[in-house]
Write a protein that holds these residues in place. Structure first.
Motif, mmCIF file in Angstrom:
data_model
loop_
_atom_site.group_PDB
_atom_site.id
_atom_site.type_symbol
_atom_site.label_atom_id
_atom_site.label_comp_id
_atom_site.label_asym_id
_atom_site.label_seq_id
_atom_site.Cartn_x
_atom_site.Cartn_y
_atom_site.Cartn_z
ATOM 1 N N LEU A 117 38.084 -35.189 27.045
ATOM 2 C CA LEU A 117 38.596 -35.343 28.403
ATOM 3 C C LEU A 117 38.842 -33.985 29.035
ATOM 4 C CD1 LEU A 117 41.238 -38.209 28.001
ATOM 5 C CD2 LEU A 117 38.932 -38.383 28.916
ATOM 6 N N ALA A 118 38.495 -33.872 30.278
ATOM 7 C CA ALA A 118 38.845 -32.712 31.099
ATOM 8 C C ALA A 118 39.607 -33.257 32.302
ATOM 9 C CB ALA A 118 37.601 -31.950 31.534
ATOM 10 N N ILE A 119 40.930 -33.116 32.260
ATOM 11 C CA ILE A 119 41.803 -33.734 33.259
ATOM 12 C C ILE A 119 42.292 -32.661 34.226
ATOM 13 C CG2 ILE A 119 43.932 -35.035 33.600
ATOM 14 C CD1 ILE A 119 43.552 -36.140 30.787
ATOM 15 N N ARG A 120 42.325 -33.007 35.501
ATOM 16 C CA ARG A 120 42.824 -32.108 36.537
ATOM 17 C C ARG A 120 43.834 -32.857 37.400
ATOM 18 N NH1 ARG A 120 40.494 -29.849 33.281
ATOM 19 N NH2 ARG A 120 38.739 -28.414 33.426
ATOM 20 N N GLY A 121 44.825 -32.129 37.890
ATOM 21 C CA GLY A 121 45.836 -32.755 38.739
ATOM 22 C C GLY A 121 46.686 -31.719 39.437
ATOM 23 N N LYS A 122 47.633 -32.191 40.269
ATOM 24 C CA LYS A 122 48.541 -31.288 40.968
ATOM 25 C C LYS A 122 49.723 -30.872 40.105
ATOM 26 C CE LYS A 122 47.483 -32.882 45.662
ATOM 27 N NZ LYS A 122 48.056 -33.438 46.909
ATOM 28 N N ASP A 123 50.105 -31.737 39.155
ATOM 29 C CA ASP A 123 51.213 -31.402 38.265
ATOM 30 C C ASP A 123 51.034 -32.178 36.973
ATOM 31 O OD1 ASP A 123 52.240 -34.052 38.736
ATOM 32 O OD2 ASP A 123 53.149 -33.311 40.577
ATOM 33 N N ARG A 124 52.038 -32.126 36.112
ATOM 34 C CA ARG A 124 51.932 -32.733 34.792
ATOM 35 C C ARG A 124 52.127 -34.246 34.792
ATOM 36 N NH1 ARG A 124 56.857 -29.842 31.852
ATOM 37 N NH2 ARG A 124 55.930 -28.106 32.986
ATOM 38 N N SER A 180 31.537 -51.990 18.994
ATOM 39 C CA SER A 180 31.504 -50.576 19.373
ATOM 40 C C SER A 180 31.504 -50.497 20.887
ATOM 41 C CB SER A 180 30.271 -49.868 18.797
ATOM 42 O OG SER A 180 29.078 -50.406 19.355
ATOM 43 N N ALA A 181 31.823 -49.313 21.371
ATOM 44 C CA ALA A 181 31.839 -49.113 22.820
ATOM 45 C C ALA A 181 31.719 -47.627 23.117
ATOM 46 C CB ALA A 181 33.098 -49.674 23.446
ATOM 47 N N THR A 182 31.012 -47.323 24.169
ATOM 48 C CA THR A 182 30.928 -45.955 24.684
ATOM 49 C C THR A 182 31.065 -46.016 26.196
ATOM 50 O OG1 THR A 182 28.516 -46.049 24.860
ATOM 51 C CG2 THR A 182 29.444 -45.164 22.803
ATOM 52 N N ALA A 183 31.612 -44.930 26.773
ATOM 53 C CA ALA A 183 31.770 -44.904 28.226
ATOM 54 C C ALA A 183 32.064 -43.488 28.679
ATOM 55 C CB ALA A 183 32.887 -45.841 28.669
ATOM 56 N N LYS A 184 31.697 -43.228 29.916
ATOM 57 C CA LYS A 184 32.186 -42.048 30.605
ATOM 58 C C LYS A 184 33.517 -42.420 31.255
ATOM 59 C CE LYS A 184 27.539 -40.382 31.722
ATOM 60 N NZ LYS A 184 26.600 -40.048 32.834
ATOM 61 N N VAL A 185 34.490 -41.548 31.103
ATOM 62 C CA VAL A 185 35.826 -41.846 31.601
ATOM 63 C C VAL A 185 36.128 -40.954 32.789
ATOM 64 C CG1 VAL A 185 38.264 -41.988 31.035
ATOM 65 C CG2 VAL A 185 36.560 -42.506 29.293
ATOM 66 N N HIS A 186 36.686 -41.557 33.819
ATOM 67 C CA HIS A 186 37.102 -40.786 34.997
ATOM 68 C C HIS A 186 38.535 -41.175 35.356
ATOM 69 C CE1 HIS A 186 37.030 -38.778 38.874
ATOM 70 N NE2 HIS A 186 37.490 -39.888 39.418
ATOM 71 N N PHE A 187 39.390 -40.149 35.521
ATOM 72 C CA PHE A 187 40.759 -40.352 35.973
ATOM 73 C C PHE A 187 40.838 -40.008 37.453
ATOM 74 C CE2 PHE A 187 41.252 -39.672 31.480
ATOM 75 C CZ PHE A 187 42.309 -40.478 31.119
ATOM 76 N N GLY A 188 41.612 -40.789 38.194
ATOM 77 C CA GLY A 188 41.792 -40.445 39.593
ATOM 78 C C GLY A 188 42.721 -41.395 40.304
ATOM 79 N N ASP A 189 43.690 -40.831 41.019
ATOM 80 C CA ASP A 189 44.585 -41.607 41.885
ATOM 81 C C ASP A 189 45.272 -42.743 41.133
ATOM 82 O OD1 ASP A 189 43.820 -40.002 44.062
ATOM 83 O OD2 ASP A 189 42.050 -41.251 44.414
ATOM 84 N N GLY A 190 45.740 -42.437 39.943
ATOM 85 C CA GLY A 190 46.466 -43.436 39.172
ATOM 86 C C GLY A 190 45.588 -44.507 38.555
ATOM 87 N N ALA A 191 44.283 -44.246 38.440
ATOM 88 C CA ALA A 191 43.353 -45.237 37.893
ATOM 89 C C ALA A 191 42.518 -44.600 36.790
ATOM 90 C CB ALA A 191 42.445 -45.781 38.987
ATOM 91 N N VAL A 192 42.043 -45.458 35.862
ATOM 92 C CA VAL A 192 41.144 -45.026 34.803
ATOM 93 C C VAL A 192 39.851 -45.812 34.960
ATOM 94 C CG1 VAL A 192 40.801 -44.765 32.339
ATOM 95 C CG2 VAL A 192 43.096 -44.574 33.281
ATOM 96 N N ALA A 193 38.748 -45.096 35.160
ATOM 97 C CA ALA A 193 37.449 -45.736 35.350
ATOM 98 C C ALA A 193 36.573 -45.479 34.133
ATOM 99 C CB ALA A 193 36.774 -45.200 36.614
ATOM 100 N N TYR A 194 35.964 -46.552 33.632
ATOM 101 C CA TYR A 194 35.020 -46.454 32.530
ATOM 102 C C TYR A 194 33.627 -46.667 33.119
ATOM 103 C CZ TYR A 194 39.265 -47.020 29.817
ATOM 104 O OH TYR A 194 40.526 -46.861 29.299
ATOM 105 N N GLN A 195 32.898 -45.594 33.288
ATOM 106 C CA GLN A 195 31.606 -45.640 33.960
ATOM 107 C C GLN A 195 30.485 -45.704 32.914
ATOM 108 O OE1 GLN A 195 31.861 -42.007 36.210
ATOM 109 N NE2 GLN A 195 32.963 -42.971 37.911
ATOM 110 N N ASP A 196 29.454 -46.474 33.275
ATOM 111 C CA ASP A 196 28.288 -46.632 32.385
ATOM 112 C C ASP A 196 28.719 -47.041 30.980
ATOM 113 O OD1 ASP A 196 26.647 -45.840 34.483
ATOM 114 O OD2 ASP A 196 26.779 -43.724 33.932
ATOM 115 N N PHE A 197 29.670 -47.973 30.916
ATOM 116 C CA PHE A 197 30.120 -48.396 29.596
ATOM 117 C C PHE A 197 29.054 -49.268 28.938
ATOM 118 C CE2 PHE A 197 31.757 -51.955 32.193
ATOM 119 C CZ PHE A 197 31.287 -53.043 31.471
#
Length: 795
Positions: A444-451, A476-493
């Motif tokens: 994961l590479a997470i970015r935000g305004k604060d902790r 089994s499962a694989t996915a690209k994960v995206h964090f944003g605006d209080g949500a967790v998105a599993y893309q191309d799972f």
């Protein structure tokens, strides 16, 4: 001649008689003078000891103290026959501002050269303070004055020419035994430095108040620690003075924390404070540090190494909240060095270091072999090369934090249960629903305004082995994960299960309390996978029992926790068929396809296509999903449905045959057949209507009327009907045969197994000759559906 001699002797005798009286008188006067002198001395001494000298004498003593560099005022000046001149209730002022009181001293013994004093010459030789109480008036920020005391204060101060020499000064201050010796030069041309500004004075007083407050929070079970000060310098240039300070203490205690074997030494020289040694131990380890600060540049440098009981230390300092959830089973080892610049408006601190701990638990999560490098410049923090060994593997991480910027990189295996202590309560609840046979590998590479996780955004990858989510397994499962605006998105799972594979995009939005899916395609069991979307959804899918996993595509939004914005579209194609319970019976669809549209408390089924009993079914439905409101509305159209199999299912009629077609528009409440109401049309073709038990007795009656006609198969039947309260009602039931037709109307109580029906027989072909009497052959059917009682209506 003789007469003259005798007169002379008489005069001498008279003088001899007067001499003893004079002597006695003189002695008496002398004794009286001595007594009076003693009385006067005693009276004067008593007066001086009790009442003291007048204001003029006190002013001269104050002036003398001023010459020696001591700004003071004297409440009373008395004379003690054994100790000498004693100044009582002495107030010591700042050199620069006499309105600023530094201390109150109960009494000071003055060593005065009285000859010089009477001639108005410098006369103060020394000050002697014995067992005095020195009070320091410290005004708090809200006007409240604190008065810490230096108790049992002893001091002897000499005043050689242009000097102040402290041979020994000692006392007890806030439980600390303080002693000082030293020498200050006070030149004849001494001029005090300009007074401090109010802001600077308050700043210094704030530091003193803080020191006093912190000292008062300590206790000393094994006796008072010692503070020794040695100093020398010029009173006009105190900043250039030289001082040495040594602190030693065997045991200091604050709350439950114990400082053992405290040793500190510092030196002030050349306007630089140099802390050469600061060491102490506690129950787990020790601390050692050095530091220096330059007054000229207002900068500092420091180095420290600690293996202390860090949590207990921070708790004792009232700043332990950051480690409140941590339990150290071994002491953390911290090496740190840095610098500080206090010249600007805001201090600029920079530090760099290394930290490690071998055994620690955070919120009951055991961690071991923890290591990291860190740096901080007052605004930005960087934790790098973080290595944490946890129960499921080794995790590598990096954290960077600055104003309006937060970065977190994570790489390694990490079970969901181990993430729970570090995230918000909502995400904790979500992670608690996962169960992994092996921890997922996360990048994961997470970015935000604060902790705070609510502000995070980021991307990464996740890979899972056999895992259970909300009780349902995936292999089994694989996915690209995206964090944003209080949500967790599993893309191309991509999820694999025993029965098939699912792909697409899936988003959990904790802020909006919703699940978003797009381009989802799967061959899985809907009743099980529905748990992954929402735990309330499976009960809405459960009635549809697919024989093999259907092909499902899904797009839309599903809101939970009372959300009103649900719009989830699911397309289902089940070529292997499905079983569906309708009116208490299971309808076996050989194949079926349709579109399900979930909206707020509502399920719409549109474009329903399927086959049942060798015929075709088309329809739509609108079903309420609201709690306590099970109503529905449906429209069905059937074509060429095997009529015998349908009647066998619902009425256990196994001898009927034919094909059923028709339409039915109806509403109802749940599976309660009595609440169903609607209307429709039906047509049975190529069937034997008389094979249905309810109409079977009519075949014999018809044969009596027209011999042979009873064995003529009634191949077609039709009717318009309505359904209400468990009753099927028709006014135009018509059965067509080769030699006759029947017209009927009435009610079939399908919920109560009753019949109330009337039929009239009309001739066709040769039977037309009997037409005038056919109206006499009207029959009424009563009784049960399986064993009806048909009898003539008019007889």
């Amino acid at each position: 001649m003789p007469t003259v001699i005798e007169e002379s002797r008489g005069v001498e005798d008279a003088q001899d008689r007067q001499s003893p009286f004079a002597h006695r008188l003189a002695r008496s006067i002398l004794r009286l003078a001595i007594v009076l002198a003693i009385a006067a001395a005693i009276s004067g001494g008593w007066y001086m000891a009790r009442k003291g000298f007048g204001g003029r004498t006190r002013e001269r003593i104050v002036e003398e103290l001023h010459r020696r560099g001591v700004e003071a005022s004297i409440g009373r000046l008395t004379l003690n026959p054994f100790r000498g001149l004693v100044a009582r209730n002495v107030r010591i002022f700042s050199y620069q501002d006499r309105t600023h009181t530094l201390a109150f001293i109960s009494e000071i013994v003055l060593d005065i050269n009285y000859a010089a004093f009477f001639y108005h010459q410098p006369s103060l030789n020394a000050l002697d303070v014995r067992n005095a109480e020195v009070t320091l008036p410290l005004k708090g920020p809200h006007g409240k004055t604190e008065q810490p005391q230096l108790r049992r204060f002893h001091a002897h101060i000499y005043f050689p020419p242009e000097q102040i020499f402290v041979s020994q000064a000692e006392g007890i201050f806030c439980g600390l035994r303080v002693s000082a010796t030293g020498q200050l030069i006070k030149r004849a041309d001494y001029q005090p430095s300009p007074p401090l500004s109010e802001e600077e004075r308050q700043k210094r007083m704030s530091v003193v108040r803080r020191i006093v407050t912190e000292l008062q929070r300590f206790s000393f079970p094994n006796g008072s620690p010692s503070l020794q000060v040695k100093f020398s310098g010029d009173l006009a240039h105190l900043e250039d003075a030289r001082a040495e300070v040594t602190v030693q203490g065997n045991l200091l205690k604050r709350k439950d924390y114990e400082v053992r074997n405290l040793v500190a030494s510092a030196e002030w020289s050349d306007q630089t404070l140099n802390i050469a040694r600061l060491e102490w131990n506690d129950r787990l380890g020790g601390f050692a540090a050095t530091a220096n600060w330059s007054r000229r540049t207002n900068t500092a440098n420091f180095q420290a190494r600690s293996s202390l009981d860090l949590k207990s230390l921070l708790d004792a300092a009232d700043i332990g909240d950051a480690l409140a959830d941590a339990t150290f089973n071994s002491p953390p080892v911290i090496d740190i060095s840095g610098s500080a610049n206090f010249a600007g408006e805001h201090p600029q601190v920079k530090l760099i270091g290394h930290a490690s701990v071998d055994n620690v638990a955070y919120r009951n999560l055991p961690l071991s072999g923890c290591r990291m490098e860190f740096s901080w410049d007052g605004e930005r923090s960087w934790l790098r090369d973080i290595r944490i060994r946890h129960p499921t593997g080794d995790l590598h991480a990096e954290v960077f934090e600055a104003p309006n910027e937060f970065r977190l990189n994570i790489d390694g295996p990490l079970a969901p249960s181990e993430l729970r202590p570090f995230v918000s309560p909502e995400i904790q609840e979500f992670l608690a629903e996962w169960e992994c046979s092996r921890p997922p590998v996360i990048q994961l590479a997470i970015r935000g305004k604060d902790r705070h996780p609510e502000t995070w955004q980021g991307d990464g990858n996740i890979s899972l082995d056999r895992t259970r989510f909300r009780g349902q397994w995936m292999n089994s499962a694989t996915a690209k994960v995206h964090f944003g605006d209080g949500a967790v998105a599993y893309q191309d799972f991509r999820i694999t299960r025993d029965e098939g594979i699912g792909t697409g995009n899936f988003t959990y939005d904790f802020a909006k309390h919703e699940v978003r899916v797009s381009d989802v395609k799967a061959n899985v069991r809907p009743a099980e996978v529905a748990y992954w979307i929402d735990e309330d959804l499976p009960k809405n899918v459960a009635p549809y029992k697919f024989r093999q996993p259907p092909t499902i595509t899904a797009n839309g939004v599903y809101q939970f926790r009372g959300g009103k914005g649900t719009r989830l579209e699911i397309n289902v194609d089940a070529p292997s068929g499905m079983d569906y319970v309708f009116l208490g019976k299971t309808l076996p669809f050989h194949k079926i396809a349709g579109k399900l549209l979930f909206t707020n408390d509502r399920l719409e089924i549109v474009d329903l296509r399927g086959s049942v009993f060798s015929g075709n079914v088309h329809g739509s439905a609108d079903i309420s999903l609201a709690h306590g409101d099970p109503h529905y509305h449906a429209k069905l159209a059937v074509d060429a449905v095997d009529f015998p199999r349908l009647t066998d299912l619902y009425y256990n009629y196994k001898t009927a045959h034919g094909q059923l077609s028709g339409t039915y528009d109806f509403t109802g409440l749940g599976d309660n057949s009595r609440t169903m109401q609607g209307s429709g049309k039906m047509h049975v073709a190529n069937g034997d209507v008389f094979a249905i038990p309810v109409f079977g007795p009519l075949s014999g009656i018809l044969n009596l009327v027209v011999p042979g006609s009873g064995y003529s198969i009634a191949r077609n039947a039709s009717a318009d009907f309505t359904v209400q309260k468990g009753i099927i009602h028709t006014d135009n039931f018509e059965v067509a045969g080769r030699l006759f037709s029947m017209l009927g109307s009435g009610d079939i109580y399908f919920a109560d197994d009753k019949l109330d029906f009337e039929v009239r027989i009309d001739p066709k072909g040769p039977g037309i000759l009997l037409a005038p009497v056919y109206k006499l052959f009207e029959y009424k059917g009563e009784g049960s559906l399986k064993n009806p009682d048909w009898h003539p209506k008019r007889f």
